[in-house]
Design an enzyme around this catalytic site. Structure first.
Site, PDB file in Angstrom:
ATOM      1  N   LYS A   1       0.865  -1.191   0.000  1.00 36.83           N
ATOM      2  CA  LYS A   1       0.000   0.000   0.000  1.00 36.83           C
ATOM      3  C   LYS A   1       0.891   1.226   0.000  1.00 36.83           C
ATOM      4  O   LYS A   1       2.019   1.180   0.515  1.00 36.83           O
ATOM      5  CB  LYS A   1      -0.898   0.022   1.238  1.00 36.83           C
ATOM      6  CG  LYS A   1      -2.121   0.886   1.069  1.00 36.83           C
ATOM      7  CD  LYS A   1      -3.201   0.154   0.287  1.00 36.83           C
ATOM      8  CE  LYS A   1      -4.434   0.999   0.077  1.00 36.83           C
ATOM      9  NZ  LYS A   1      -5.546   0.189  -0.448  1.00 36.83           N
TER      10      LYS A   1
HETATM   11  P1  NAD Z   1     -12.707   8.040  -3.077  1.00 35.52           P
HETATM   12  O1  NAD Z   1     -11.688   9.045  -2.747  1.00 35.52           O
HETATM   13  O2  NAD Z   1     -13.082   7.804  -4.497  1.00 35.52           O
HETATM   14  O3  NAD Z   1     -14.065   8.364  -2.270  1.00 35.52           O
HETATM   15  C1  NAD Z   1     -14.086   8.545  -0.895  1.00 35.52           C
HETATM   16  C2  NAD Z   1     -15.488   8.990  -0.504  1.00 35.52           C
HETATM   17  O4  NAD Z   1     -15.562   9.095   0.921  1.00 35.52           O
HETATM   18  C3  NAD Z   1     -15.865  10.355  -1.064  1.00 35.52           C
HETATM   19  O5  NAD Z   1     -17.207  10.357  -1.501  1.00 35.52           O
HETATM   20  C4  NAD Z   1     -15.721  11.276   0.159  1.00 35.52           C
HETATM   21  O6  NAD Z   1     -16.520  12.435   0.080  1.00 35.52           O
HETATM   22  C5  NAD Z   1     -16.177  10.321   1.246  1.00 35.52           C
HETATM   23  N1  NAD Z   1     -15.805  10.763   2.586  1.00 35.52           N
HETATM   24  C6  NAD Z   1     -14.603  11.201   3.029  1.00 35.52           C
HETATM   25  N2  NAD Z   1     -14.679  11.554   4.318  1.00 35.52           N
HETATM   26  C7  NAD Z   1     -15.954  11.329   4.711  1.00 35.52           C
HETATM   27  C8  NAD Z   1     -16.658  11.518   5.919  1.00 35.52           C
HETATM   28  N3  NAD Z   1     -16.043  12.010   6.995  1.00 35.52           N
HETATM   29  N4  NAD Z   1     -17.983  11.182   5.973  1.00 35.52           N
HETATM   30  C9  NAD Z   1     -18.602  10.699   4.862  1.00 35.52           C
HETATM   31  N5  NAD Z   1     -17.984  10.501   3.684  1.00 35.52           N
HETATM   32  C10 NAD Z   1     -16.676  10.815   3.616  1.00 35.52           C
HETATM   33  O7  NAD Z   1     -12.209   6.677  -2.409  1.00 35.52           O
HETATM   34  P2  NAD Z   1     -12.610   5.180  -2.797  1.00 35.52           P
HETATM   35  O8  NAD Z   1     -11.640   4.695  -3.796  1.00 35.52           O
HETATM   36  O9  NAD Z   1     -14.060   5.113  -3.063  1.00 35.52           O
HETATM   37  O10 NAD Z   1     -12.264   4.422  -1.428  1.00 35.52           O
HETATM   38  C11 NAD Z   1     -13.177   4.375  -0.332  1.00 35.52           C
HETATM   39  C12 NAD Z   1     -12.778   3.247   0.594  1.00 35.52           C
HETATM   40  O11 NAD Z   1     -12.795   2.004  -0.119  1.00 35.52           O
HETATM   41  C13 NAD Z   1     -11.376   3.345   1.192  1.00 35.52           C
HETATM   42  O12 NAD Z   1     -11.394   2.775   2.478  1.00 35.52           O
HETATM   43  C14 NAD Z   1     -10.549   2.474   0.268  1.00 35.52           C
HETATM   44  O13 NAD Z   1      -9.385   1.977   0.883  1.00 35.52           O
HETATM   45  C15 NAD Z   1     -11.534   1.364  -0.009  1.00 35.52           C
HETATM   46  N6  NAD Z   1     -11.253   0.598  -1.236  1.00 35.52           N
HETATM   47  C16 NAD Z   1     -11.155   1.216  -2.459  1.00 35.52           C
HETATM   48  C17 NAD Z   1     -10.920   0.441  -3.597  1.00 35.52           C
HETATM   49  C18 NAD Z   1     -10.879   1.047  -4.970  1.00 35.52           C
HETATM   50  O14 NAD Z   1     -10.782   0.272  -5.949  1.00 35.52           O
HETATM   51  N7  NAD Z   1     -10.966   2.341  -5.137  1.00 35.52           N
HETATM   52  C19 NAD Z   1     -10.758  -0.950  -3.483  1.00 35.52           C
HETATM   53  C20 NAD Z   1     -10.880  -1.542  -2.227  1.00 35.52           C
HETATM   54  C21 NAD Z   1     -11.131  -0.759  -1.123  1.00 35.52           C
END
Ligand code: NAD
Length: 411
Positions: free
Chosen positions: A106
């Site tokens: 990561k």
């Molecule tokens: P992203 O940056 O695309 O989106 C994050 C979202 O969370 C946004 O809508 C943001 O406004 C929201 N957010 C941030 N702080 C917040 C709060 N305090 N209250 C409510 N909403 C809040 O990120 P992502 O890629 O969607 O990742 C989200 C989660 O999923 C992370 O934990 C990441 O590790 C996990 N994840 C992502 C992937 C991927 O392929 N992108 C894969 C596996 C896991």
């Protein structure tokens, strides 16, 4: 992360140790699987006005026992070494659980992505890539997007990598479709989360059609999870992002708001905060934003029958235990959000073979492999009489331990 008790990495290692005990692994093996192979910390000077801000960047490689390390890059103000270690370790267990030939890694940069201009973002990812190029590569360590980064960021990463090392599009996944990305990768995590939600409801005798869903996060994961839940006939009654949330008990028309960057501009019956969303009465709660959001402080107020972990580590261990005791079914992150790295695996193999799948094939393969992982975890839970998280770790830790021992890493 809002962890107030044990650190995020300690919490992952607790599960590793528990799985190791169930499997009868030697203490030395458990200890090896609880450490990271390599941790690199870099400084990233960022030009701002007529001065520089010095940011801290990370790449942690947890394990290469089962293949090249794989894991996303997060741009968020709360990123620190402990969080990156925890997330790198989770990638090892996730890739092993779904049986793709990767290890775990990561990366991250401690910076508020929402305050960066596009030029600053590009400057940061290019510097991150230049500083870490010696540990990256399609057979060493392959980054992907995570919170605060996206396909565009991965395109800049690939471009910088190519300048330094020559053409190697499989050096990073989650790229734009027009630039060696795979159709289907962008939606893969959210799609997998929604499919796992439906499979969990079915397995527990709850009708998928009309089941109520609340989702925290409207980024890559949350937005596609909402769309696919909607397409599967579930009723998405609440959504929230960093700007706040919306509620519509009759069900939100997800396709009509899908293209909104944030929920701020969306007209709604009722507005709530991101924290309030977690306490809403619903069948399925999907935390798909930050880690540690369901913790000792709010776990007694959770009002859902099923929690599908779209985010990584959205529950602290204490909250997990409390909610399980209340009868809540919790599908762990390493299963629920593994569609992302599954999709990355498809992209990586397609890049290496210089061949591309149509999106229908991508979706079919993703759905059937997610289904296989889901039933594998459920059978393991039955076999050992444990919860789904423990079962997922037993499967994953068992596979990595076997590979680790067979490699002769002990001599
Ligand atoms: P992203 O940056 O695309 O989106 C994050 C979202 O969370 C946004 O809508 C943001 O406004 C929201 N957010 C941030 N702080 C917040 C709060 N305090 N209250 C409510 N909403 C809040 O990120 P992502 O890629 O969607 O990742 C989200 C989660 O999923 C992370 O934990 C990441 O590790 C996990 N994840 C992502 C992937 C991927 O392929 N992108 C894969 C596996 C896991």
């Amino acid at each position: 992360m809002t962890h107030s008790g044990p650190s995020a990495f300690d919490e992952v290692n607790e599960k590793v140790a528990q799985a190791g005990e169930i499997l009868g692994l030697k203490p030395g093996i458990i200890s090896a699987l609880s450490s990271c192979e390599r941790e690199v910390v870099i400084s990233i000077p960022l030009r701002r006005n007529d001065d520089v801000d010095v940011l801290v960047g990370y790449r942690v490689q947890h394990s290469s026992a089962r293949g090249p390390r794989k894991g996303g890059i997060r741009f968020h103000q709360d990123v620190d070494l402990d969080e990156v270690r925890a997330l790198a370790s989770l990638m090892t267990w996730k890739t092993a659980l779904i049986d793709v030939p990767f290890g775990g890694a990561k990366g991250g940069v401690a910076v508020d992505a929402s305050k960066l201009t596009l030029i600053e973002k590009e400057e940061i990812i290019r510097r991150w890539t230049r500083s870490l190029v010696h540990v990256l590569g399609h057979h060493r360590d392959i980054p992907a997007p995570d919170m605060g980064t996206d396909a565009k960021t991965m395109a800049w990463l690939m471009d910088e990598f190519h300048r330094l090392e020559g053409f190697q599009p499989a050096c990073v996944t989650g790229k734009p479709v027009e630039l060696f990305g795979a159709p289907g990768r962008e939606e893969a995590t959210g799609r997998g989360v929604a499919q796992i939600a439906a499979a969990t409801l079915e397995r527990n005798g709850v009708k998928v059609k009309g089941a109520t869903v609340a989702i925290q996060g409207f980024g890559n994961v949350g937005r596609y999870a909402a769309l696919v839940c909607y397409e599967l006939g579930m009723k998405v009654i609440a959504l929230a992002d960093v700007t706040g949330g919306i509620v519509d008990k009759k069900g939100i028309e997800v396709p009509s708001i899908f293209s909104h960057k944030t929920l701020e501009s969306v007209q709604a019956e009722e507005r709530i905060t991101g924290d309030q969303l977690l306490e809403i009465k619903c069948d399925v709660l999907i935390p798909a934003a930050l880690g540690g959001v369901i913790n000792e402080k709010n776990c007694a107020k959770i009002n859902a029958g099923f929690i599908i972990e779209g985010a990584n580590q959205p529950l602290t261990s204490a909250a997990d235990k409390h909610l399980r005791n209340q009868g809540v079914v919790i599908v762990p992150d390493i299963l629920a959000n593994s569609g992302g790295v599954m999709g990355s695996y498809f992209e990586w193999t397609q890049n290496i073979q210089e061949f591309s799948w149509p999106i229908e094939k991508f979706r079919r393969e993703l759905d059937s492999r997610m289904e296989a992982a889901f039933s594998n975890v459920n059978e393991t839970a039955k076999k050992y009489s444990v919860d789904l998280r423990s079962a997922a770790f037993v499967l994953a830790v068992g596979r990595v331990a076997k590979a680790f021992e067979m490699r002769g890493s002990l001599v």
